[in-house]
Design an enzyme around this catalytic site. Structure first.
Site, short mmCIF file in Angstrom:
data_model
loop_
_atom_site.label_atom_id
_atom_site.label_comp_id
_atom_site.label_asym_id
_atom_site.label_seq_id
_atom_site.Cartn_x
_atom_site.Cartn_y
_atom_site.Cartn_z
N SER A 82 40.17 -9.77 12.13
CA SER A 82 38.77 -10.11 12.43
C SER A 82 38.70 -11.49 13.08
CB SER A 82 37.94 -10.06 11.15
OG SER A 82 38.57 -10.79 10.11
N GLU A 93 36.05 -14.97 13.92
CA GLU A 93 34.84 -15.69 13.51
C GLU A 93 34.27 -16.53 14.65
OE1 GLU A 93 34.65 -17.16 9.47
OE2 GLU A 93 34.26 -19.16 10.28
N ASP A 139 27.77 -25.83 2.06
CA ASP A 139 27.84 -27.27 1.79
C ASP A 139 26.44 -27.83 1.65
OD1 ASP A 139 30.63 -27.28 2.05
OD2 ASP A 139 30.43 -27.29 4.24
N TYR A 177 40.77 -20.46 -1.36
CA TYR A 177 41.35 -21.74 -0.95
C TYR A 177 42.80 -21.88 -1.43
CZ TYR A 177 36.57 -22.86 0.22
OH TYR A 177 35.32 -22.82 0.79
N HIS A 221 40.19 -25.96 -3.12
CA HIS A 221 38.92 -26.45 -2.56
C HIS A 221 38.85 -27.96 -2.74
CE1 HIS A 221 34.62 -27.15 -2.02
NE2 HIS A 221 34.52 -25.93 -1.52
N LYS A 250 34.05 -15.15 -8.63
CA LYS A 250 33.46 -14.54 -7.42
C LYS A 250 33.90 -13.10 -7.27
CE LYS A 250 34.80 -17.96 -4.55
NZ LYS A 250 34.88 -18.87 -3.37
N PHE A 299 38.94 -31.65 11.32
CA PHE A 299 38.58 -30.47 10.53
C PHE A 299 39.42 -30.40 9.25
CE2 PHE A 299 37.11 -27.74 14.39
CZ PHE A 299 35.89 -28.40 14.38
N HIS A 318 42.22 -13.36 9.76
CA HIS A 318 40.85 -13.68 10.18
C HIS A 318 40.94 -14.94 11.04
CE1 HIS A 318 36.43 -13.80 9.80
NE2 HIS A 318 36.55 -15.09 9.61
#
Length: 277
Positions: free
Chosen positions: A7, A9, A100, A136, A140, A156, A207, A257
């Site tokens: 996929s 993004e 965020d 993550y 995270h 989750k 990033f 992804h």
């Protein structure tokens, strides 16, 4: 190589010119036959309309698309209204995230964590949506500890997520370790590897500092040594990322992804090498 769980993004463009440019990019990437495209949102859901517009544009071209949905700063009513809108438009896939907290925001909203958002989506819409959440492998940046982060991921998944997409990384061992740890908790849903093509050293460093992704020292030094030679940066980046993808797929990763940054060339270069390999 199969494309069953490959996929790509995008982020929503801010101008009509950006929207047109993204259409051209998307049509180029659509030739790679990804399973679906996903579309991010701005801080505090600030571009949720832009997200939906972009998703509908992709769907109008005959492709599957998944909007990202954040619960930060939102009410149950506002999320319920967005979910209804998604359903009315025939959207069957969603990426559910906490999001965020933007500066200047007073509170986190009625749903504070992604697991609460997943639970809410399931309670409101049953199994209408295929729900993806974030994972993550390198922890995270706001997690108290790796174990805390893993337990948050477990919450989750157990709230009703179908699959996960990881933050990007360049260390395959971190991914495999994370997947092993998830399996030990009884999580057997697909954990798709997030892949960031390398095209710009400065941007990548910025990033990566923000999201806690580690760039291996040898990669960092090599990229820095190229200076402004963007052709060498891109060629080396393609080698590094293709090698990473090959190792991930050989080790059992259920899919890839790609974080395209609304550009076609780097993702296409890696993908073509993988298919030929």
């Amino acid at each position: 190589m199969e494309t069953h769980n490959f996929s790509i993004e995008f982020f929503p463009p801010k101008t009509p010119e950006g929207a047109e440019k993204l259409r051209v990019t998307r049509r180029t990437l659509a030739e790679l036959a990804p399973k679906y495209f996903s579309v991010t949102f701005g801080a505090g859901g600030s571009t949720q309309q832009g997200t939906l517009d972009t998703v509908l544009d992709i769907m109008a071209d005959g492709h599957l698309a998944a909007p990202h949905l954040s619960c930060i700063g939102a009410t149950r009513d506002s999320i319920r209204a967005i979910l209804r809108q998604f359903q009315e438009k025939g959207i069957r896939r969603v990426v559910a995230l906490r999001g965020d907290l933007p500066s200047g925001y007073g509170g986190a909203g009625e749903l504070r964590y992604a697991n609460e958002l997943v639970e809410f989506i399931r309670a409101e819409t049953g199994d209408w949506f295929h729900i993806e959440v974030a994972a993550y492998p390198e922890v995270h940046p706001q997690a108290r500890s790796p174990q805390d982060d893993l337990l948050n991921f477990e919450r989750k998944m157990k709230a009703g997520a179908d699959a996960a997409i990881t933050q990007y990384f360049y260390n395959a061992d971190a991914y495999f370790q994370f997947v092993d740890n998830a399996h030990k908790l009884g999580i057997d849903a697909p954990i798709v590897a997030g892949i960031m093509p390398i095209t710009n050293y400065t941007q990548l460093m910025r990033f990566s500092d923000m999201c806690g992704a580690e760039i291996p020292r040898w990669v960092r030094l090599k990229l820095a040594s190229f200076g402004d030679d963007s052709a060498s940066i891109k060629a080396f980046g393609t080698d590094v990322v293709t090698g990473l993808c090959e190792r991930l797929l050989a080790g059992g990763a259920p899919g890839l992804h790609f974080y395209s940054m609304n550009q076609a060339a780097a993702t296409t270069a890696v993908w073509q090498r993988l298919v030929k390999g």
